[in-house]
Design a protein around this motif. Sequence first.
Motif, PDB file in Angstrom:
ATOM      1  N   VAL A  36       0.847  -1.185   0.000  1.00  0.00           N
ATOM      2  CA  VAL A  36       0.000   0.000   0.000  1.00  0.00           C
ATOM      3  C   VAL A  36       0.891   1.246   0.000  1.00  0.00           C
ATOM      4  O   VAL A  36       2.062   1.192   0.397  1.00  0.00           O
ATOM      5  N   ASN A  37       0.331   2.355  -0.460  1.00  0.00           N
ATOM      6  CA  ASN A  37       1.030   3.639  -0.432  1.00  0.00           C
ATOM      7  C   ASN A  37       0.993   4.204   0.993  1.00  0.00           C
ATOM      8  O   ASN A  37      -0.080   4.540   1.499  1.00  0.00           O
ATOM      9  N   ILE A  38       2.141   4.312   1.625  1.00  0.00           N
ATOM     10  CA  ILE A  38       2.223   4.810   2.998  1.00  0.00           C
ATOM     11  C   ILE A  38       2.603   6.286   2.981  1.00  0.00           C
ATOM     12  O   ILE A  38       3.582   6.672   2.355  1.00  0.00           O
ATOM     13  N   VAL A  39       1.787   7.089   3.678  1.00  0.00           N
ATOM     14  CA  VAL A  39       2.078   8.519   3.848  1.00  0.00           C
ATOM     15  C   VAL A  39       2.243   8.764   5.345  1.00  0.00           C
ATOM     16  O   VAL A  39       1.270   8.790   6.091  1.00  0.00           O
ATOM     17  N   PRO A  40       3.480   8.920   5.844  1.00  0.00           N
ATOM     18  CA  PRO A  40       3.688   9.146   7.282  1.00  0.00           C
ATOM     19  C   PRO A  40       3.310  10.563   7.684  1.00  0.00           C
ATOM     20  O   PRO A  40       3.564  11.524   6.949  1.00  0.00           O
ATOM     21  N   LEU A  41       2.697  10.690   8.856  1.00  0.00           N
ATOM     22  CA  LEU A  41       2.274  11.984   9.389  1.00  0.00           C
ATOM     23  C   LEU A  41       2.788  12.137  10.811  1.00  0.00           C
ATOM     24  O   LEU A  41       2.817  11.168  11.577  1.00  0.00           O
ATOM     25  N   ILE A  42       3.164  13.353  11.177  1.00  0.00           N
ATOM     26  CA  ILE A  42       3.468  13.679  12.568  1.00  0.00           C
ATOM     27  C   ILE A  42       2.192  14.229  13.182  1.00  0.00           C
ATOM     28  O   ILE A  42       1.723  15.306  12.796  1.00  0.00           O
TER      29      ILE A  42
END
Length: 406
Positions: free
Chosen positions: A219-225
Amino acid sequence: MDSLVIQERLVERLLSPRTQAQRSHPAKLKDHEKQYVGFATLPNQVHRKSVKKGFDFTLMVAGESGLGKSTLVNSLFLTDLYKDRKLLNAEGKLGTKGGGGSHHYCRALTHMLLFKERINQTVEIVKHTVDIEEKGVKLKLTIVDTPGFGDAVNNTECWKPITDYIDQQFEQYFRDESGLNRKNIQDNRVHCCLYFISPFGHGLRPVDVEFMKALHEKVNIVPLIAKADCLIPSEIRKLKERIREEIDKFGIKVYQFPECDSDEDEEFKQQDRELKESAPFAVIGSNTVVEAKGQRVRGRLYPWGIVEVENQAHCDFVKLRNMLIRTHMHDLKDVTCDVHYENYRAQCIQQMTSKLTQDNRIESPIPILPLPTPDTETEKLIKMKDEELRRMQEMLQKMQQQMQDQ
């Protein structure tokens, strides 16, 4: 008479340039129409068909409890997907009536049960689907929530239910695509996963690393803080640099923004550069409207001031929304279909082929057709041709023998 002249002039002004050209140069216009085929209208046809059909998008949110996942999703899509959610009040369920020792006993029992539940915490998969319409464009949005992830004392392989769910959606799409009725296939594949990283640590935790490594091929992972209002700007910059370094160090493949085409305008190129520099996005979510400088904005009110969700000087919420919805939603779907799903599909076909070569029949969504066997008439024709060739070879041998004897 003057009124007629005025009307004629008005009509001439209202006429389009195409009509005026037709009057002045009818022969040239006919030649132009002969050269005009019409396939330049194909984008308009695709646009009309797409708007009529509507769009679908599946977004997964993952991260430990209390990082504002539900609030951020509601802020992104201006909807309330979690209006029916009820937070557990353990003391209320067990009862706090009575005085003295019974009350303290109840509180001690509550903490003991909560600690036991925390040890045995399991990850659930909860889907929320909502239909959104904006300016005639319909979007079927599916949010896949993962309550319980990272909340247990022992988080060994807590990502297993999530990877199983993603594989199940791939398998279901593979079966539907390989079936007889392929007209109305429901696409429930996960197109993007927003992974929330705690702002209170010094980078990625071991569970963060293992989760993203388990999912980055699926899957396309978009990390967020998450909850970026807990940090000052300098701390956010340091945390972003640390997370980028650890992502490269552990070989984690997060979603990569596509390169801009050379014919794009400078404004879009600048926006693309800012998106790439801002990752991982530091976000704040809020569904509360507050008043700041005489304007009503969505934000959070603190004793020291107001944090505005849509102020790019305060957080990266606007950049995340632009990337996820306005600029890269279709690319996220394309990468899911062309990369992640194709890898799964190739792996499935390879496994099926290897098992078939070992003469082990498996239950497959693709019907395996038997090789065609020649019928009796075909066999007779083949035998007749073989016999005829044999006779001709014998005749040639006899003729050669006679020539040698002479």
